[in-house]
Structures are given as structure tokens and as C-alpha cells.
Write a protein that holds these residues in place. Sequence first.
Motif, PDB file in Angstrom:
ATOM      1  N   ASN A   1      93.522 -41.790  53.834  1.00 13.57           N
ATOM      2  CA  ASN A   1      92.144 -41.404  53.520  1.00 13.57           C
ATOM      3  C   ASN A   1      91.948 -41.130  52.031  1.00 13.57           C
ATOM      4  N   LYS A   2      92.886 -40.426  51.446  1.00  9.35           N
ATOM      5  CA  LYS A   2      92.777 -40.089  50.027  1.00  9.35           C
ATOM      6  C   LYS A   2      92.591 -41.375  49.213  1.00  9.35           C
ATOM      7  N   LYS A   3      93.322 -42.385  49.570  1.00 10.55           N
ATOM      8  CA  LYS A   3      93.244 -43.659  48.862  1.00 10.55           C
ATOM      9  C   LYS A   3      91.810 -44.207  48.829  1.00 10.55           C
ATOM     10  N   ILE A   4      91.100 -44.099  49.940  1.00  7.73           N
ATOM     11  CA  ILE A   4      89.744 -44.640  50.031  1.00  7.73           C
ATOM     12  C   ILE A   4      88.831 -43.959  49.016  1.00  7.73           C
ATOM     13  N   SER A   5      88.811 -42.630  48.994  1.00  7.30           N
ATOM     14  CA  SER A   5      87.911 -41.945  48.054  1.00  7.30           C
ATOM     15  C   SER A   5      88.346 -42.176  46.611  1.00  7.30           C
ATOM     16  N   GLU A   6      89.659 -42.240  46.365  1.00  6.78           N
ATOM     17  CA  GLU A   6      90.130 -42.531  45.004  1.00  6.78           C
ATOM     18  C   GLU A   6      89.664 -43.920  44.565  1.00  6.78           C
ATOM     19  N   ARG A   7      89.749 -44.880  45.463  1.00  6.00           N
ATOM     20  CA  ARG A   7      89.306 -46.241  45.132  1.00  6.00           C
ATOM     21  C   ARG A   7      87.793 -46.280  44.913  1.00  6.00           C
ATOM     22  N   MET A   8      87.052 -45.489  45.690  1.00  2.44           N
ATOM     23  CA  MET A   8      85.598 -45.434  45.513  1.00  2.44           C
ATOM     24  C   MET A   8      85.249 -44.812  44.157  1.00  2.44           C
ATOM     25  N   ILE A   9      85.972 -43.767  43.773  1.00  2.00           N
ATOM     26  CA  ILE A   9      85.737 -43.125  42.474  1.00  2.00           C
ATOM     27  C   ILE A   9      86.047 -44.102  41.345  1.00  2.00           C
ATOM     28  N   GLU A  10      87.112 -44.868  41.482  1.00  2.00           N
ATOM     29  CA  GLU A  10      87.431 -45.898  40.485  1.00  2.00           C
ATOM     30  C   GLU A  10      86.288 -46.904  40.366  1.00  2.00           C
ATOM     31  N   MET A  11      85.723 -47.298  41.508  1.00  2.00           N
ATOM     32  CA  MET A  11      84.586 -48.233  41.496  1.00  2.00           C
ATOM     33  C   MET A  11      83.393 -47.627  40.763  1.00  2.00           C
ATOM     34  N   ILE A  12      83.124 -46.356  41.047  1.00  2.00           N
ATOM     35  CA  ILE A  12      82.004 -45.669  40.384  1.00  2.00           C
ATOM     36  C   ILE A  12      82.236 -45.647  38.874  1.00  2.00           C
ATOM     37  N   GLU A  13      83.431 -45.285  38.462  1.00  2.00           N
ATOM     38  CA  GLU A  13      83.734 -45.196  37.037  1.00  2.00           C
ATOM     39  C   GLU A  13      83.671 -46.555  36.351  1.00  2.00           C
ATOM     40  N   ARG A  14      83.982 -47.596  37.069  1.00  2.00           N
ATOM     41  CA  ARG A  14      83.985 -48.943  36.494  1.00  2.00           C
ATOM     42  C   ARG A  14      82.609 -49.611  36.575  1.00  2.00           C
ATOM     43  N   ASP A  15      81.899 -49.389  37.689  1.00  2.00           N
ATOM     44  CA  ASP A  15      80.689 -50.166  37.977  1.00  2.00           C
ATOM     45  C   ASP A  15      79.405 -49.345  38.017  1.00  2.00           C
ATOM     46  N   TYR A  16      79.392 -48.181  37.384  1.00  2.00           N
ATOM     47  CA  TYR A  16      78.213 -47.307  37.450  1.00  2.00           C
ATOM     48  C   TYR A  16      76.970 -47.941  36.837  1.00  2.00           C
ATOM     49  N   GLU A  17      77.145 -48.955  35.993  1.00  2.00           N
ATOM     50  CA  GLU A  17      75.991 -49.620  35.385  1.00  2.00           C
ATOM     51  C   GLU A  17      75.471 -50.777  36.244  1.00  2.00           C
ATOM     52  N   THR A  18      76.021 -50.938  37.441  1.00  2.00           N
ATOM     53  CA  THR A  18      75.551 -51.983  38.353  1.00  2.00           C
ATOM     54  C   THR A  18      74.803 -51.324  39.511  1.00  2.00           C
ATOM     55  N   ASP A  19      74.256 -52.133  40.395  1.00  2.00           N
ATOM     56  CA  ASP A  19      73.572 -51.596  41.584  1.00  2.00           C
ATOM     57  C   ASP A  19      74.606 -51.231  42.638  1.00  2.00           C
ATOM     58  N   LEU A  20      75.458 -50.294  42.314  1.00  2.00           N
ATOM     59  CA  LEU A  20      76.520 -49.866  43.214  1.00  2.00           C
ATOM     60  C   LEU A  20      75.927 -49.044  44.352  1.00  2.00           C
ATOM     61  N   SER A  21      76.397 -49.296  45.544  1.00  2.00           N
ATOM     62  CA  SER A  21      75.920 -48.547  46.716  1.00  2.00           C
ATOM     63  C   SER A  21      77.083 -48.335  47.668  1.00  2.00           C
ATOM     64  N   LEU A  22      76.854 -47.501  48.636  1.00  3.26           N
ATOM     65  CA  LEU A  22      77.852 -47.254  49.670  1.00  3.26           C
ATOM     66  C   LEU A  22      78.195 -48.562  50.390  1.00  3.26           C
ATOM     67  N   ASP A  23      77.184 -49.371  50.658  1.00  5.47           N
ATOM     68  CA  ASP A  23      77.411 -50.650  51.341  1.00  5.47           C
ATOM     69  C   ASP A  23      78.290 -51.586  50.517  1.00  5.47           C
ATOM     70  N   VAL A  24      78.057 -51.611  49.208  1.00  3.81           N
ATOM     71  CA  VAL A  24      78.865 -52.460  48.316  1.00  3.81           C
ATOM     72  C   VAL A  24      80.322 -51.996  48.355  1.00  3.81           C
ATOM     73  N   CYS A  25      80.527 -50.693  48.254  1.00  5.21           N
ATOM     74  CA  CYS A  25      81.892 -50.140  48.316  1.00  5.21           C
ATOM     75  C   CYS A  25      82.553 -50.479  49.650  1.00  5.21           C
ATOM     76  N   ALA A  26      81.817 -50.297  50.728  1.00  6.75           N
ATOM     77  CA  ALA A  26      82.349 -50.565  52.064  1.00  6.75           C
ATOM     78  C   ALA A  26      82.784 -52.025  52.183  1.00  6.75           C
ATOM     79  N   GLU A  27      81.947 -52.902  51.667  1.00  8.85           N
ATOM     80  CA  GLU A  27      82.252 -54.333  51.721  1.00  8.85           C
ATOM     81  C   GLU A  27      83.528 -54.643  50.924  1.00  8.85           C
TER      82      GLU A  27
END
Length: 107
Positions: A1-27
Motif C-alpha cells: 500500500n505504501k508504494k501506491i501513495s508514494e508513486r502517486m506523490i511522485e506523479m503529483i510532483e512530476r505532473d502537477y502542471e498537467t490535468d492530473l486526476s485520480l482517474d489518470v493516476c489509477a490508469e
Amino acid sequence: NKKISERMIEMIERDYETDLSLDVCAERLHYHPNYIKTVFRKETGVSFSEYLAQYRLGKAKEWLMDTDLKVAEIAERLRYHNSQNFIRYFRKMEGVTPGQYRKKFRS
């Protein structure tokens, strides 16, 4: 589980200037949105959208202090389709408008 939230945080830090959403992360992570939503909240104590908004707010504050970007340009880069919404959110969170914040920290 920890891995999932860490990977999501990495996505946020990398892609915050895009239309990032929960659905995009899930995909990208190959999980159901409801599952990662629950895991993320459990691990971080905040919702995905709250975390993303706070991260973007931090970037806005950084840019207000360190760049000459216009408030509208910052709002646009942070995916606000209306700069007034950005200004409203910023004021709600910081107690001052982005312009006032910039003045305060630059003087």
C-alpha cells in the motif's frame, strides 16, 4: 500500500502542471480509482485532490517569490481555467491574494 501513495506523490510532483486526476493516476498504476483513493487517504491523511491542491499552492507561493510570472500565468500553469478561482483559493488558504503575498515577501 505504501508504494501506491508514494508513486502517486511522485506523479503529483512530476505532473502537477498537467490535468492530473485520480482517474489518470489509477490508469497509470493499473488500479481502480476507488481503491487508490482509499489507500492514498489512509496513508497520507488527506484526499488526493487536497494533496494536489496543496502541492500546487506551494508551487504558486514559490513562483510568486522567485519569478516575475503574472498571477494569471501562474493560475494557468497550475491548471486553473479561471484565474479568479485561483485567487479565491489562494486567499482562502493564505489569508491574502497572490499579489499581496508577492508584495509582502518581496519587500
